[in-house]
Scaffold this active site. Sequence first.
Site, PDB file in Angstrom:
ATOM      1  N   SER A 184       0.860  -1.197   0.000  1.00 17.71           N
ATOM      2  CA  SER A 184       0.000   0.000   0.000  1.00 17.71           C
ATOM      3  C   SER A 184       0.889   1.238   0.000  1.00 17.71           C
ATOM      4  O   SER A 184       1.223   1.765   1.064  1.00 17.71           O
ATOM      5  CB  SER A 184      -0.922  -0.005   1.226  1.00 17.71           C
ATOM      6  N   LYS A 217      -6.788   1.344  -3.475  1.00 18.12           N
ATOM      7  CA  LYS A 217      -6.614   0.607  -2.219  1.00 18.12           C
ATOM      8  C   LYS A 217      -6.810   1.530  -1.019  1.00 18.12           C
ATOM      9  O   LYS A 217      -7.498   1.184  -0.050  1.00 18.12           O
ATOM     10  CB  LYS A 217      -5.224  -0.021  -2.182  1.00 18.12           C
ATOM     11  N   LYS A 247      -2.083   4.520   8.220  1.00 22.73           N
ATOM     12  CA  LYS A 247      -1.307   4.968   7.063  1.00 22.73           C
ATOM     13  C   LYS A 247      -2.186   5.074   5.823  1.00 22.73           C
ATOM     14  O   LYS A 247      -2.145   6.070   5.090  1.00 22.73           O
ATOM     15  CB  LYS A 247      -0.166   3.990   6.800  1.00 22.73           C
TER      16      LYS A 247
END
Length: 304
Positions: free
Chosen positions: A104, A179, A248
């Site tokens: 990611s 994502k 994050k």
Amino acid sequence: MSVIPLPGKSVGLVGLGAMGGPIARNFVNSGQQLIVRDADAASQQRFLDSHPSAVGTTDFADFSKCDVVVLVLPTSDIVDAVVLGEGGLLSQLQAGSTIVDMGSSIPDRTQKLAEVAAEQGIRIVDAPVSGGVGRALKADLAVMAGGDADVVADVLPLLRATGSAIIHVGPVGSGHAAKALNNLLAANGLVAAAEAMLVGRKFGIDPATLLSVINASSGRNQATETKYEKFVLSGTFDSGFAATLMRKDIGIALDLARSQDVSTVLGDTLGQIWETAVDGLAPGADQTEVVRYLEELAQVSLHD
């Protein structure tokens, strides 16, 4: 007998963590020859002990003949260090090879990495995954791919060895953007469900009963259907995805929204909740433990 995804091709993989290990296992189980590396020597050795057909290395020079190198790494900083650092992949790989970033990462940094790599004839595909460790172990991941259509097509058989749904989102960086946006929505679902269930618990409704109502009704979401019974109401809090990684991804999504001048009122509130919650949790805490923070605020527990 399984069909080898990329017959005659040399494939490498860097990163054998919670997701990288199962993904590498899926590649090996499909018959693909694999060279692997992990910064943690013990993790690498455990994988090699379980998958003796794989080859381990500590030197990126051993990836020089790879046609495809898959990265399953936690941050853009680590990706850049592995690819652009001294002795890194970009200095080793041959023109025409492809790097597939299945972690990611930050979309605009992925785009910049692709520009630098293209100067040496190396292609970049971003192909992050969704589904968690459970679906990774079953080779049932959702994979969202960003990159030129022909490049994505070249690595598609390999992605199919670990994913059941492969979606080409758009150009390089699109996969990582999708994502992060997906995880922003997933995190919202987890927190919203917690708030509803905590109110119900204070009112006197058994959490398991209310969860059954939600999952039979219009309020259900992925968190209520897959996380609450197994990881929250049980008190195990071990879904396999760290709270810091979700924080994050939320940050990546909100930064992306700001770069596109899109207001995210709910997202901004979620970001504040997650930031405060993670700061108060133990290192390595699971994403579902954000519910513990909300329980403390409400002064009621869903799992006792």
